[in-house]
Design a protein around this motif. Structure first.
Motif, PDB file in Angstrom:
ATOM      1  N   GLU A 101       0.897  -1.165  -0.107  1.00 16.40           N
ATOM      2  CA  GLU A 101      -0.095   0.165  -0.036  1.00 16.40           C
ATOM      3  C   GLU A 101       0.943   1.353  -0.002  1.00 16.40           C
ATOM      4  N   VAL A 127      -4.394   4.816  -2.834  1.00 15.45           N
ATOM      5  CA  VAL A 127      -4.087   6.135  -2.228  1.00 15.45           C
ATOM      6  C   VAL A 127      -2.956   6.929  -2.532  1.00 15.45           C
ATOM      7  N   SER A 140      -4.875  13.139  11.081  1.00 10.60           N
ATOM      8  CA  SER A 140      -3.780  11.913  10.225  1.00 10.60           C
ATOM      9  C   SER A 140      -3.507  10.905  11.209  1.00 10.60           C
ATOM     10  N   ASN A 192      -6.621   6.463  11.226  1.00 14.49           N
ATOM     11  CA  ASN A 192      -7.546   7.584  10.614  1.00 14.49           C
ATOM     12  C   ASN A 192      -8.462   6.764   9.737  1.00 14.49           C
ATOM     13  N   THR A 196      -9.039  12.110   7.101  1.00 14.89           N
ATOM     14  CA  THR A 196      -8.152  13.090   6.206  1.00 14.89           C
ATOM     15  C   THR A 196      -8.974  13.380   5.004  1.00 14.89           C
ATOM     16  N   VAL A 200     -10.423   6.837   2.723  1.00 16.78           N
ATOM     17  CA  VAL A 200      -8.828   6.687   3.032  1.00 16.78           C
ATOM     18  C   VAL A 200      -8.986   6.284   4.525  1.00 16.78           C
ATOM     19  N   SER A 201      -8.182   5.049   4.463  1.00 15.30           N
ATOM     20  CA  SER A 201      -7.989   4.351   5.997  1.00 15.30           C
ATOM     21  C   SER A 201      -6.544   4.498   6.153  1.00 15.30           C
ATOM     22  N   GLY A 202      -6.146   4.819   7.409  1.00 19.42           N
ATOM     23  CA  GLY A 202      -4.675   4.925   7.586  1.00 19.42           C
ATOM     24  C   GLY A 202      -4.235   4.476   9.081  1.00 19.42           C
ATOM     25  N   THR A 219       3.373   6.176   7.954  1.00 12.28           N
ATOM     26  CA  THR A 219       2.060   5.949   7.964  1.00 12.28           C
ATOM     27  C   THR A 219       1.806   4.917   6.715  1.00 12.28           C
ATOM     28  N   ALA A 221      -1.396   4.075   4.233  1.00 10.88           N
ATOM     29  CA  ALA A 221      -2.633   4.542   3.770  1.00 10.88           C
ATOM     30  C   ALA A 221      -3.299   3.689   2.792  1.00 10.88           C
ATOM     31  N   THR A 222      -4.495   3.289   3.109  1.00 13.88           N
ATOM     32  CA  THR A 222      -5.226   2.127   2.177  1.00 13.88           C
ATOM     33  C   THR A 222      -6.737   2.541   1.768  1.00 13.88           C
ATOM     34  N   SER A 224     -10.449   2.628   1.709  1.00 16.25           N
ATOM     35  CA  SER A 224     -11.214   2.172   2.843  1.00 16.25           C
ATOM     36  C   SER A 224     -11.941   0.943   2.235  1.00 16.25           C
TER      37      SER A 224
END
Length: 255
Positions: A101, A127, A140, A192, A196, A200-202, A219, A221-222, A224
């Motif tokens: 990711e 992302v 974040s 997250n 943000t 987006v999930s992080g 981080t 970020a993936t 969602s």
């Protein structure tokens, strides 16, 4: 017999001894400071509070005292932005290879975080990186991880003019921020979930220097739609390994 040499201003001498102690040992508690000076804890606390008022010391998340911003020589820091990118590049590539990711490196800029490097996912649904972009730290995952390393007093100073608005933020007051940071401190990582931006999930962890001061965060970020809570442990473990590698590089440069 000659008299033992004493300082003409005892309180100043004690404060200076505490600064030397922190430079040698890193963060210290009020109890440790009192024992070092052979004074009552209340006396040590008053000295530390006076040093904190002028920025010579600051508190970490465990309420220990460390050298503060007034004593940091910016020209001598081994983790300037360019150096920090250099230290982090290898661990970021390894983290990206492990998770597949988008992974990013960020630093604190006032109450915001700024993205300074990263590796973008090769998936068609991914992302995008945000190099150079800024946003409130409390939305974040990495920003939360950094903020959690600060004391409540430092958070209040950081956002003394109030929390900046952000369209998808779930934290809107100082009380909410403090409660959220308590949870992040316990977990030792930030999250997250579309805070943000939508979709987006992080997950993020902080990176510290040799004194324990937070200097950055890393981080993952993936999207969602692809993020699964069951993958959280894998993400956290990989992030912690990357952060430890970066911290080791910072430590080596500081020797």
């Amino acid at each position: 017999m000659p008299k033992a040499e004493t300082s003409p201003v005892e309180s100043v001498d004690r404060a200076l001894l505490l600064l030397l102690l922190m430079r040698e040992r890193g963060p210290v508690s009020v109890k440790t400071a009192a024992e070092h000076l052979a004074v009552a804890p209340s006396t040590a606390h008053r000295l530390l509070s006076a040093l904190a008022f002028r920025g010579f010391v600051s508190q970490d998340r465990e309420r220990r005292y460390r050298l503060g911003p007034a004593l940091m020589d910016r020209s001598m820091e081994p983790f300037s932005i360019s150096r920090l990118r250099e230290y982090a590049r290898g661990p970021l590539l390894e983290l990206h290879s492990r998770l597949g990711e988008t992974v990013q490196l960020m630093v604190l800029r006032g109450g915001n975080i700024q993205f300074i490097d990263g590796v973008e996912s090769e998936s068609s649904l991914r992302v995008g990186m945000r190099i150079g972009d800024q946003m409130p730290a409390f939305v974040s995952a990495g920003g939360k991880a950094i903020l959690a390393q600060l004391s409540n007093a430092e958070l209040e100073e950081l956002y003394r003019n109030g929390l900046p608005a952000w369209p998808t933020s779930r934290i809107t007051t100082m009380a909410m921020l403090k409660r959220s940071m308590t949870k992040v401190r316990r977990a030792e990582f930030g999250t997250n979930f579309e805070e943000t931006e939508q979709g987006v999930s992080g997950v993020g962890v902080s990176i510290g220097d040799v004194t324990g001061r937070p200097v950055a965060a890393v981080t993952v970020a993936t999207p969602s739609i692809r993020f699964r809570r069951v993958d959280m442990a894998v993400h956290v473990a990989a992030l912690r390994q990357a952060a430890a590698s970066i911290e080791e590089r910072i430590a080596q440069a500081s020797r």
